[in-house]
Design an enzyme around this catalytic site. Structure first.
Site, short mmCIF file in Angstrom:
data_model
loop_
_atom_site.label_atom_id
_atom_site.label_comp_id
_atom_site.label_asym_id
_atom_site.label_seq_id
_atom_site.Cartn_x
_atom_site.Cartn_y
_atom_site.Cartn_z
N ASP A 414 0.86 -1.19 0.00
CA ASP A 414 0.00 0.00 0.00
C ASP A 414 0.89 1.23 0.00
O ASP A 414 1.57 1.52 1.00
CB ASP A 414 -0.91 -0.04 1.24
CG ASP A 414 -1.94 1.09 1.25
OD1 ASP A 414 -1.74 2.09 0.53
OD2 ASP A 414 -2.93 0.97 1.99
N HIS A 415 0.89 1.96 -1.11
CA HIS A 415 1.82 3.08 -1.26
C HIS A 415 1.44 4.29 -0.39
O HIS A 415 2.20 5.25 -0.30
CB HIS A 415 1.88 3.52 -2.73
CG HIS A 415 3.24 4.00 -3.15
ND1 HIS A 415 4.25 4.26 -2.25
CD2 HIS A 415 3.76 4.26 -4.37
CE1 HIS A 415 5.33 4.67 -2.90
NE2 HIS A 415 5.06 4.68 -4.19
N ARG A 416 0.30 4.23 0.27
CA ARG A 416 -0.06 5.31 1.20
C ARG A 416 0.83 5.29 2.43
O ARG A 416 1.11 6.33 3.03
CB ARG A 416 -1.53 5.21 1.61
CG ARG A 416 -2.53 5.46 0.50
CD ARG A 416 -3.95 5.21 0.96
NE ARG A 416 -4.15 3.83 1.40
CZ ARG A 416 -5.31 3.37 1.86
NH1 ARG A 416 -6.35 4.18 1.96
NH2 ARG A 416 -5.43 2.11 2.22
N VAL A 418 3.56 2.70 2.73
CA VAL A 418 4.85 2.07 2.42
C VAL A 418 5.40 2.72 1.16
O VAL A 418 4.81 2.57 0.08
CB VAL A 418 4.71 0.55 2.21
CG1 VAL A 418 6.06 -0.07 1.88
CG2 VAL A 418 4.11 -0.12 3.45
#
Length: 444
Positions: A414-416, A418
């Protein structure tokens, strides 16, 4: 007397379940705690024990029927019990402490005369000085994906008016609750002539001989909803690494011969799981979850434990049970937990509790001969690791091309919460442990 057993809520917020198999028939004698049927919910297949003794009178639904929670599914003739006559309305009734055992099972509740829900503490007394009837808190009926949608949109389900006659709130009801009210149309001076109404489109047809239509329900329906919600809620990023796991394969063979691992499941998946746990220990920020918050203030929830999910393909669909507190387990303990998890999943006996609370997941697509994939996050988790097939390939080792055991790993996150640096460090650490498993002695 005849006692009725109702379909219980065997998991938080479930509203229905499908009866897969009856283990009893009318005329059979049953005892308290005996399993009478197996049902499939949106999370797993579950066996239901009956909470009293007696003789089966009637099975209310055949196998394959989807039944709402709270509906009677079986009646039992109970010997030696008489129905209790209702007290006259005008006569006060004093409460007496129960003298016998009340059969109470998790998710089943107690006898019909007991209070179903906790009363409000601020209930006002009646005018004559006696306590007023308690106000019962009714929990809105909605399935877990709908509750998640309402939470994400900041909608209080108690304020949503269900459109369905059964009172269950749908996704459309939640969206309608947040949509702006349409502006009142202006009244024209002269109404235009009504436009011709187009005929409704003909119902879609299909070739019943060459096509088969399968209803989407149970585990497969829940999985589909969860994957759609995850894919279009969390911004996914996937990174890949190809690694030489020859030393790990040698270690697997050595562990199989180790007396301390006798009778345990020792395979490459076990080593990948241990490598991921080591990587998480070195990069704890990856073990987290994104919480939007009811007030719109998002938070990153850092988990100080690892419930390691293992994706398992079953005849009923994909499920992801998890090993609780996997971070605290030794290698033999992890092997034992992994073996039990896989065996239970294959038997279709995984409980709903075993699939809740996961923090990170591993999916082994290599067992199907697949090199790698781009896995979708399990809802509520920040990362998922895909393990590809381990194949003997030409590889440059110590300056020479040699046949080596090689695999490709893929980490979706999850790029939010990580970023690329953190995700890369986690994947690199997993690869480093698998390339040189002796690092387990120094990194763990």
């Amino acid at each position: 007397m005849v006692r009725e057993f109702k379909m219980p809520d065997v998991g938080e917020g479930l509203t229905e379940a499908e009866i897969l198999k009856w283990y009893v028939q009318p005329g059979d004698t049953v005892t308290d705690g005996q399993v009478v049927c197996e049902v499939e919910t949106a999370k797993a297949a579950v066996e239901l024990p009956i909470p009293f003794d007696g003789v089966v009178g009637e099975l209310k639904f055949p196998e394959g029927t989807t039944v709402d929670v709270g509906q009677v599914i079986i009646s039992v003739n109970v010997a030696g019990e008489e129905p209790v006559a209702a007290a006259p309305a005008a006569a006060p009734v004093e409460e007496e402490a129960p003298t016998g055992r009340q059969p109470v099972l998790v998710g089943y509740g107690v006898a019909e005369s007991s209070t179903k829900r906790r009363a409000r503490k601020d209930a006002a007394p009646a005018a004559n000085g006696t306590a007023a009837p308690p106000v019962v808190e009714q929990r809105p009926l909605a399935k877990p994906p709908v509750r998640k949608l309402a939470k994400d949109l900041g909608v209080d389900l108690a304020t949503v008016i269900p459109s369905s006659p059964d009172g269950i709130i749908t996704r459309e009801d939640v969206h309608a609750a947040v949509a702006p009210a349409p502006a009142a149309p202006e009244v024209p001076v002269q109404a235009p002539a009504p436009a011709p109404v187009a005929a409704p489109p003909a119902a879609a047809s299909y070739d019943a001989v060459r096509e088969t239509r399968i209803p989407v329900k149970g585990v497969r329906k829940a999985t589909a909803q969860a994957m759609v919600a995850s894919k279009f809620t969390a911004p996914h990023v996937t990174e890949f690494v190809t690694v030489d796991v020859t030393r790990t394969m040698k270690l697997v063979e050595e562990l199989k011969a180790d007396k301390d691992m006798a009778g345990l499941r020792v395979n490459p998946l076990l080593m990948v799981a241990k490598a991921l746990l080591v990587a998480i220990k070195r990069n704890p920020e990856v073990n987290a979850a994104w919480d939007e918050g009811a007030d719109g203030k998002a938070e990153i929830v850092q988990k100080h434990y690892v419930n390691l999910g293992i994706a398992a393909a079953t005849p009923r669909g994909l499920i992801v049970p998890n090993i609780k507190d996997a971070h605290a387990k030794t290698l033999p303990e992890l092997a034992g937990a992994l073996g039990e998890l896989v065996a239970t999943a294959r038997e279709g006996k995984t409980s709903p509790a075993a699939m809740q609370g996961g923090t990170v997941t591993i999916t082994n697509v290599g067992v199907f001969g697949i090199d790698t994939g781009t896995p979708i996050l399990n809802p509520g988790e920040s990362a998922i690791l895909a393990m590809g097939a381990i194949k003997l390939q030409p590889w440059v080792h110590k300056g020479k091309v040699k046949p080596r055991h090689v695999t490709t790993l893929a980490l979706s996150f999850d790029h939010r919460l990580v970023d690329g640096e953190l995700g890369s460090k986690v994947l690199a650490d997993v690869a480093a442990v698998l390339e040189r498993p002796k690092r387990l002695l120094t990194w763990n």
